[in-house]
Write an enzyme that holds these catalytic residues in place. Sequence first.
Site, short mmCIF file in Angstrom:
data_model
loop_
_atom_site.label_atom_id
_atom_site.label_comp_id
_atom_site.label_asym_id
_atom_site.label_seq_id
_atom_site.Cartn_x
_atom_site.Cartn_y
_atom_site.Cartn_z
N ILE A 46 0.83 -1.20 0.00
CA ILE A 46 0.00 0.00 0.00
C ILE A 46 0.87 1.26 0.00
O ILE A 46 0.48 2.29 -0.52
CB ILE A 46 -0.91 0.01 1.27
CG1 ILE A 46 -1.74 -1.28 1.37
CG2 ILE A 46 -1.80 1.25 1.31
CD1 ILE A 46 -2.72 -1.52 0.26
N GLU A 48 -4.87 5.92 -16.59
CA GLU A 48 -4.51 7.32 -16.38
C GLU A 48 -3.52 7.73 -17.47
O GLU A 48 -2.93 6.88 -18.11
CB GLU A 48 -3.76 7.49 -15.04
CG GLU A 48 -4.63 7.44 -13.82
CD GLU A 48 -3.79 7.57 -12.54
OE1 GLU A 48 -2.57 7.85 -12.63
OE2 GLU A 48 -4.36 7.38 -11.46
N HIS A 64 10.64 14.57 -21.42
CA HIS A 64 10.26 13.90 -22.65
C HIS A 64 11.08 12.66 -22.99
O HIS A 64 10.60 11.78 -23.67
CB HIS A 64 10.31 14.88 -23.83
CG HIS A 64 9.05 15.66 -23.94
ND1 HIS A 64 8.78 16.50 -24.99
CD2 HIS A 64 7.98 15.72 -23.12
CE1 HIS A 64 7.58 17.04 -24.80
NE2 HIS A 64 7.09 16.60 -23.67
#
Lengths: 380, 289
Positions: free
Chosen positions: B97, B210, B248
């Site tokens: 977790i 996501e 990037h």
Amino acid sequence: MKLHEYQSKRIFAEYGIPIPDGDVATTPAEAKAIAERLGRPVVIKSQVLVGGRGKAGGIKLAKTADEAEAVASQILGMDIKGLTVKKVLVDEAADIRSEIYLGVVLDRAKRQVAIMASSEGGVEIEEVAANTPDKIVTVHVHPLLGLQAYQCRNLAFGIGLPKEHIREFTKIAQGLYQVFVESDAGLAEINPLIINGENKLQAVDGKILLDDSGLFRHKELAALRDPDEDSPAEIEARASDLSYIDLDGEIGCLVNGAGLAMATMDVVKLFGGSPANFLDIGGGANAEKVTAALSIILRDDRVKAVLINIFGGITRCDEVANGIVEAIRTLHVTVPFVVRLVGVNEEEGRQILAESNLITASSLSEAVQKAVAAAKGESA
Amino acid sequence: MSILVGKETRLLVQGITGTQGLFHTEQMIAYGTNVVAGAVPGRGGQWALGNVPVFDTVREGVAATAANASIIFVPAAFAPDAILESADAGVELIICISEGIPALDMAKVRAYLDTTDSMLIGPNCPGLITPGEAKVGIMAGHIHTPGTVGIVSRSGTLTYEVVYALTARGIGQSSAVGIGGDPIKGLNFLEILAMFEADSGTEQVVLIGEIGGTDEQNAAEFIKHEMKKPVTAFIAGQTAPPGKRMGHAGAIISGGEGTAEEKIDALRSAGVKVARHPEEIAELVAQNL
């Protein structure tokens, strides 16, 4: 977290990577003194955390110390993509015979560190990747073995580096890999790595991005943070351990979890509103953190309504509710609050909020529609 | 039927005496999870919550209680050690977790785990649940209901949102797995999708992704070629400002920028229905019933 060019290159030097002689100046007089000490033509480079400094006029040559002073006075205070130049790096001008790219990056898909080299240095590696991808040579490093010398040779021969530079290149690649690993970086890049007039390799420009999760064990690196990288609200948010990004809409969002925070913003847009911020209070936030978050949101006077969307898990709804009540008690609240609390301890949370004059909702769509209406001054 | 956890799960909690560990152990037991042990160095011989024995080491706990799964509630700085301790004790399924583990630590942990039989879920995840059988995580149990929809997600709280909407429509779940949002993690979309495809108790799957990375694009490839069960998806971050987190060069190497648009296109071309907002997932899932 990003490091400046001068900070990155100083770290490179500690790992045996050759860099040009030079220093940082914050005034034209300091720039002149550095140029005098160097006693040769210099390059004056603005130190701001954005790309395209050269094109913006933030990198210029100066032949003499007087010229260095004049150039520095032009560049200091200049605005580059919204950032004011407060420091310049004064380096001995490089005698560039050829330019190479060398970068270390985490390849999340392969779950390994990758090292990329290219004979096409001096331009953005994204451009090389788009136009001539075959000019990029990549090796992956096994995390339990580390970078091997043969991998450095594969890179060097792969980009056609003359064989008299192989030993030097290997030392630099291994140094850069050590920089990456020992500073918990996400990217460590030399661009360009040049062959100079003395036929030696030298790191003329460089960049390091740090993994924010690693900063707890690198206090010395965390201290290098440039406060101009973020807005004042973002800095304050970080101090409260909140993840906050300024946007330009009118609905202040307070959400737990990055995914839900992004999805809440998406739904705000979908229903015709515009989010004022991204704000993830994180897992297990207590009441003080919620109050701090609301105080940051409410300071933005573009905010016309606040949308609180909490799905309790490790975050408990009663803690959030206490934070909201405390914020209302201590802050000057003039905008409507739309609150949705679901999940762990939601009943306790709702009871705490029952006394306060808030708009409540049970579904995400309902909460967002009420917030959009409230921001427009309509009662939903 | 279900995947990974159920009535047969015998859970050991690492960090059971901490605030979060204790609170969520209580919640897991209240849900019906069989919590057999805790492990906290220096607390061996104590009892947590009255009847859960605490051991100094995971190895001792496994030996004494035959625990076959562990859940980790320790601070990020100690979590890699905790994962390795469980793996070394032969725990089959490890759920971490903890949030904020440095990526390079996870690269090492993952490289070691690949040499063992242990499976890892997380880190930085809510855990997983098989409704009505076992909750091994921090999600609110009561929003779930048993059924035949499998859920796999990179996001914690967003998953609760989707489950809540499904349950509100009377649509139950076989298992819901939060794989976590970190760049380097244990089981990924592919492994979980394969388990759902093979699970007789799962009739359709919801995938919640996501922005960032290429995991969803890889999942789309897998769905296209390896799956017969219908998949519904949502990608968070369609309106997120670009470039706030990653340079990037990371995107280049994985061959893509990881935008929501790229991911949605890849999923659609694999025949996946993509919802515009989280609650719409429930509508799309209902159409498949």
